[in-house]
Design a protein around this motif. Structure first.
Motif, PDB file in Angstrom:
ATOM      1  N   LEU A  71      17.068 -23.497 -43.090  1.00  0.00           N
ATOM      2  CA  LEU A  71      16.152 -23.022 -42.047  1.00  0.00           C
ATOM      3  C   LEU A  71      16.694 -23.312 -40.652  1.00  0.00           C
ATOM      4  O   LEU A  71      16.564 -22.496 -39.735  1.00  0.00           O
ATOM      5  N   LEU A  72      17.321 -24.487 -40.493  1.00  0.00           N
ATOM      6  CA  LEU A  72      17.891 -24.839 -39.192  1.00  0.00           C
ATOM      7  C   LEU A  72      19.086 -23.948 -38.852  1.00  0.00           C
ATOM      8  O   LEU A  72      19.243 -23.496 -37.711  1.00  0.00           O
ATOM      9  N   ASP A  73      19.943 -23.689 -39.842  1.00  0.00           N
ATOM     10  CA  ASP A  73      21.132 -22.861 -39.600  1.00  0.00           C
ATOM     11  C   ASP A  73      20.756 -21.423 -39.238  1.00  0.00           C
ATOM     12  O   ASP A  73      21.424 -20.779 -38.420  1.00  0.00           O
ATOM     13  N   LYS A  74      19.678 -20.918 -39.840  1.00  0.00           N
ATOM     14  CA  LYS A  74      19.268 -19.532 -39.573  1.00  0.00           C
ATOM     15  C   LYS A  74      18.420 -19.413 -38.311  1.00  0.00           C
ATOM     16  O   LYS A  74      18.016 -18.309 -37.935  1.00  0.00           O
ATOM     17  N   GLY A  75      18.137 -20.545 -37.663  1.00  0.00           N
ATOM     18  CA  GLY A  75      17.354 -20.509 -36.439  1.00  0.00           C
ATOM     19  C   GLY A  75      15.872 -20.319 -36.658  1.00  0.00           C
ATOM     20  O   GLY A  75      15.131 -20.018 -35.715  1.00  0.00           O
ATOM     21  N   LYS A  76      15.390 -20.494 -37.886  1.00  0.00           N
ATOM     22  CA  LYS A  76      13.970 -20.331 -38.179  1.00  0.00           C
ATOM     23  C   LYS A  76      13.176 -21.609 -37.922  1.00  0.00           C
ATOM     24  O   LYS A  76      11.950 -21.600 -37.977  1.00  0.00           O
ATOM     25  N   ALA A  77      13.875 -22.711 -37.663  1.00  0.00           N
ATOM     26  CA  ALA A  77      13.210 -23.990 -37.416  1.00  0.00           C
ATOM     27  C   ALA A  77      14.053 -24.800 -36.440  1.00  0.00           C
ATOM     28  O   ALA A  77      15.228 -24.499 -36.205  1.00  0.00           O
ATOM     29  N   ALA A  78      13.445 -25.822 -35.896  1.00  0.00           N
ATOM     30  CA  ALA A  78      14.136 -26.734 -34.983  1.00  0.00           C
ATOM     31  C   ALA A  78      13.739 -28.159 -35.344  1.00  0.00           C
ATOM     32  O   ALA A  78      12.734 -28.393 -36.030  1.00  0.00           O
ATOM     33  N   VAL A  79      14.536 -29.122 -34.871  1.00  0.00           N
ATOM     34  CA  VAL A  79      14.240 -30.530 -35.144  1.00  0.00           C
ATOM     35  C   VAL A  79      13.055 -30.948 -34.278  1.00  0.00           C
ATOM     36  O   VAL A  79      13.081 -30.815 -33.051  1.00  0.00           O
ATOM     37  N   PHE A  80      12.010 -31.440 -34.918  1.00  0.00           N
ATOM     38  CA  PHE A  80      10.813 -31.884 -34.210  1.00  0.00           C
ATOM     39  C   PHE A  80      10.845 -33.385 -33.965  1.00  0.00           C
ATOM     40  O   PHE A  80      10.439 -33.862 -32.909  1.00  0.00           O
ATOM     41  N   ARG A  81      11.340 -34.146 -34.934  1.00  0.00           N
ATOM     42  CA  ARG A  81      11.410 -35.606 -34.824  1.00  0.00           C
ATOM     43  C   ARG A  81      12.539 -36.105 -35.712  1.00  0.00           C
ATOM     44  O   ARG A  81      12.719 -35.628 -36.829  1.00  0.00           O
ATOM     45  N   MET A  82      13.295 -37.092 -35.202  1.00  0.00           N
ATOM     46  CA  MET A  82      14.428 -37.613 -35.974  1.00  0.00           C
ATOM     47  C   MET A  82      14.003 -38.619 -37.032  1.00  0.00           C
ATOM     48  O   MET A  82      14.506 -38.610 -38.147  1.00  0.00           O
ATOM     49  N   PRO A  93      10.549 -40.383 -38.802  1.00  0.00           N
ATOM     50  CA  PRO A  93      11.134 -39.753 -39.987  1.00  0.00           C
ATOM     51  C   PRO A  93      11.518 -38.309 -39.671  1.00  0.00           C
ATOM     52  O   PRO A  93      10.848 -37.647 -38.869  1.00  0.00           O
ATOM     53  N   PHE A  94      12.576 -37.819 -40.312  1.00  0.00           N
ATOM     54  CA  PHE A  94      13.126 -36.511 -39.961  1.00  0.00           C
ATOM     55  C   PHE A  94      12.111 -35.412 -40.269  1.00  0.00           C
ATOM     56  O   PHE A  94      11.656 -35.252 -41.397  1.00  0.00           O
ATOM     57  N   THR A  95      11.761 -34.671 -39.224  1.00  0.00           N
ATOM     58  CA  THR A  95      10.738 -33.628 -39.324  1.00  0.00           C
ATOM     59  C   THR A  95      11.236 -32.387 -38.604  1.00  0.00           C
ATOM     60  O   THR A  95      11.807 -32.486 -37.509  1.00  0.00           O
ATOM     61  N   ILE A  96      11.024 -31.226 -39.206  1.00  0.00           N
ATOM     62  CA  ILE A  96      11.384 -29.967 -38.547  1.00  0.00           C
ATOM     63  C   ILE A  96      10.106 -29.180 -38.245  1.00  0.00           C
ATOM     64  O   ILE A  96       9.090 -29.370 -38.902  1.00  0.00           O
ATOM     65  N   ILE A  97      10.200 -28.316 -37.234  1.00  0.00           N
ATOM     66  CA  ILE A  97       9.066 -27.474 -36.854  1.00  0.00           C
ATOM     67  C   ILE A  97       9.467 -26.009 -36.981  1.00  0.00           C
ATOM     68  O   ILE A  97      10.518 -25.595 -36.478  1.00  0.00           O
ATOM     69  N   LEU A  98       8.674 -25.254 -37.710  1.00  0.00           N
ATOM     70  CA  LEU A  98       8.951 -23.835 -37.883  1.00  0.00           C
ATOM     71  C   LEU A  98       8.621 -23.073 -36.596  1.00  0.00           C
ATOM     72  O   LEU A  98       7.758 -23.486 -35.813  1.00  0.00           O
ATOM     73  N   LYS A  99       9.304 -21.963 -36.388  1.00  0.00           N
ATOM     74  CA  LYS A  99       9.080 -21.159 -35.192  1.00  0.00           C
ATOM     75  C   LYS A  99       8.013 -20.088 -35.417  1.00  0.00           C
ATOM     76  O   LYS A  99       7.783 -19.236 -34.558  1.00  0.00           O
ATOM     77  N   THR A 100       7.391 -20.138 -36.581  1.00  0.00           N
ATOM     78  CA  THR A 100       6.294 -19.211 -36.887  1.00  0.00           C
ATOM     79  C   THR A 100       5.116 -20.005 -37.429  1.00  0.00           C
ATOM     80  O   THR A 100       5.260 -21.152 -37.869  1.00  0.00           O
ATOM     81  N   ALA A 101       3.933 -19.377 -37.409  1.00  0.00           N
ATOM     82  CA  ALA A 101       2.741 -20.019 -37.947  1.00  0.00           C
ATOM     83  C   ALA A 101       2.569 -19.648 -39.419  1.00  0.00           C
ATOM     84  O   ALA A 101       2.957 -18.558 -39.849  1.00  0.00           O
ATOM     85  N   THR A 111      24.803 -37.680 -17.614  1.00  0.00           N
ATOM     86  CA  THR A 111      24.786 -36.234 -17.868  1.00  0.00           C
ATOM     87  C   THR A 111      25.483 -35.859 -19.169  1.00  0.00           C
ATOM     88  O   THR A 111      25.367 -34.714 -19.629  1.00  0.00           O
ATOM     89  N   ASP A 112      26.218 -36.816 -19.786  1.00  0.00           N
ATOM     90  CA  ASP A 112      26.966 -36.522 -21.006  1.00  0.00           C
ATOM     91  C   ASP A 112      26.190 -36.822 -22.280  1.00  0.00           C
ATOM     92  O   ASP A 112      26.720 -36.646 -23.379  1.00  0.00           O
ATOM     93  N   ILE A 113      24.987 -37.335 -22.149  1.00  0.00           N
ATOM     94  CA  ILE A 113      24.215 -37.705 -23.336  1.00  0.00           C
ATOM     95  C   ILE A 113      22.910 -36.918 -23.382  1.00  0.00           C
ATOM     96  O   ILE A 113      22.336 -36.566 -22.352  1.00  0.00           O
ATOM     97  N   LYS A 114      22.459 -36.646 -24.614  1.00  0.00           N
ATOM     98  CA  LYS A 114      21.203 -35.934 -24.823  1.00  0.00           C
ATOM     99  C   LYS A 114      20.309 -36.766 -25.733  1.00  0.00           C
ATOM    100  O   LYS A 114      20.761 -37.268 -26.766  1.00  0.00           O
ATOM    101  N   PRO A 115      19.051 -36.942 -25.376  1.00  0.00           N
ATOM    102  CA  PRO A 115      18.152 -37.779 -26.206  1.00  0.00           C
ATOM    103  C   PRO A 115      17.833 -37.106 -27.531  1.00  0.00           C
ATOM    104  O   PRO A 115      17.616 -35.892 -27.600  1.00  0.00           O
ATOM    105  N   ILE A 116      17.834 -37.915 -28.596  1.00  0.00           N
ATOM    106  CA  ILE A 116      17.414 -37.404 -29.898  1.00  0.00           C
ATOM    107  C   ILE A 116      16.228 -38.200 -30.447  1.00  0.00           C
ATOM    108  O   ILE A 116      15.516 -37.728 -31.326  1.00  0.00           O
ATOM    109  N   HIS A 117      16.000 -39.410 -29.924  1.00  0.00           N
ATOM    110  CA  HIS A 117      14.840 -40.192 -30.357  1.00  0.00           C
ATOM    111  C   HIS A 117      14.568 -41.262 -29.304  1.00  0.00           C
ATOM    112  O   HIS A 117      15.433 -42.083 -29.000  1.00  0.00           O
TER     113      HIS A 117
END
Length: 419
Positions: free
Chosen positions: A26-37, A39-47, A402-408
């Motif tokens: 789902l992440l590779d196809k762009g249908k979901a994104a990381v919501f929380r690291m 516990p690891f949780t993904i959020i779908l881009k549709t309802a 500027t070289d770092i991005k927050p993940i949690h």
């Protein structure tokens, strides 16, 4: 195999956990994104309208130092976690603060009228180091309920018979109501002596209860005179004093004597918190309790290893278990940091300023991703570059904000996975 992944839809409505492969797709196809690291949780881009949910059970194996969690759905263990408490550190810091107060009172200062008589403790009060265990377990149960459909909670409610462990002959009025009567000394000894022979350190073999100081020579049945030994070592020692039996192994003799005097602190911790933990969790979901003997029976019957999160999965009524994961999340309580505005040297003088507010949006302990250094913890600085400690490494390297991005973001815990 990794833990199952938690899923929410675009309206943050919880869905059934899914396998890691499906989440990656789902992440590779762009249908979901990381919501929380964590516990690891993904959020779908549709309802998702009217999702079909299969509730899970949260199973908990409370411990003095480590508490095990497991999510079980229809006999399948989907997710596991081991939560390491910081009760010992809390107690150490409180003792340090008490020493400072006592030193201040003993100085040649003005007289201050004692005020200890106006301090009252509420009913059910627990020491901060014990209350911490209940609060952290409650926090993680609430977190899981946000992302996973949960029907009920199972908790192992262990009873440690402290009186009988100290004095096996105790009876009658001396038992003081007998609320904890019935705990098996053998189970406590297995935990105390790491489930191995005291003399040869062999594991996964039948172990016998052995008297360190022979009973035929005046030894008692008190818990500090008992250990575990394999049949061979037990027969070889016989009724010899341990000093004579281990005269050629002085280091082992010293180690056994020190461990035999180990207090019943861990047992007391579980005793003090078990009832309140069940009461607190009962305000969140329906709670069922089980005994430690039933957990052990299930684990041995299913031929499973002795681990906290595995014990959690074995709590309660279990016919069979299928493990979909063998890589539990390891969580260590670190607290939210102190409020000390300046770090002091050994003489008590300030040597650097500790800013309490975020620096450029970052706090010490935030987890970020660096393009070259990978994932690690951030140590922000008011001037110049930030410090960055990569996972699994000691010491930090400098990097630009500027070289770092927050993940949690920092939440009072550190996270890792078993190998």
């Amino acid at each position: 195999m990794q833990n199952y992944v938690f899923v929410v839809d675009t309206n943050k409505q919880l869905l059934n956990p899914i396998a890691p492969k499906k989440a990656r797709r789902l992440l590779d196809k762009g249908k979901a994104a990381v919501f929380r690291m964590y516990p690891f949780t993904i959020i779908l881009k549709t309802a998702v309208e009217k999702p079909v949910l299969t509730p899970c059970q949260i199973k908990i194996d409370p411990g003095s130092k480590v508490t095990g969690f497991a999510l079980v759905r229809e006999g399948k263990v989907l997710w596991g976690m081991e939560l390491e408490h910081r009760g010992g550190l809390i107690k150490k810091k409180l003792e340090s603060r008490r020493a400072v107060r006592q030193g201040r009172r003993n100085r040649n200062t003005r007289y201050r009228k004692p005020r200890f008589l106006n301090r009252k403790r509420n009913e059910g009060w627990l020491a901060p180091s014990l209350e911490h265990r209940i609060l952290t377990v409650e926090t993680w149960v609430k977190r899981l309920i946000k992302f996973v459909p949960v029907s009920n909670i199972w908790v192992e409610k262990v009873k440690f018979d402290m009186q009988q462990m100290q004095n096996p002959e105790i009876s009658g009025v001396e038992y003081q109501q007998g609320e904890l009567k019935g705990y098996q000394v053998r189970e406590y000894l297995l935990e105390k002596w790491d489930r191995e022979c005291t003399y040869c350190a062999k594991k996964d073999i039948p172990l016998q209860i052995e008297h360190i100081h022979p009973k035929s020579k005046g030894g008692s049945n008190r818990i500090n005179n008992l250990c575990l030994a394999c049949e061979k070592c037990n027969q070889k020692k016989g009724n010899k004093p341990i000093e004579e039996f281990l005269k050629k192994k002085p280091s082992l003799l010293q180690k056994i004597k020190a461990k035999a005097k180990k207090s019943l602190k861990d047992a007391a911790v579980v005793n003090a918190t078990r009832n309140k933990l069940v009461k607190v969790l009962g305000g969140i979901k329906t709670v069922f309790t089980s005994t430690g003997a039933q957990t052990k029976f299930n684990r041995i019957r299913l031929n499973l290893p002795k681990e906290h999160w595995v014990d959690a999965a074995c709590v309660g009524d279990v016919d069979s278990l299928t493990f979909r994961t063998f890589q539990p999340l390891r969580v260590t309580c670190k607290g939210q940091g102190g409020r000390q505005k300046a770090a002091l040297n050994r003489y008590g003088y300030p040597m650097r300023h500790n800013p309490l507010k975020p620096i450029k949006g970052w706090l010490t302990g935030d987890i970020a991703r660096h393009a070259k250094l990978g994932i690690g913890k951030v140590t922000p600085r008011s001037k110049g570059s930030f410090g960055f400690t990569a996972s699994g490494e000691k010491g930090y390297k400098s990097c630009k904000p500027t070289d770092i991005k927050p993940i949690h973001r920092k939440d009072g815990y550190t996270y890792s996975f078993s190998a």
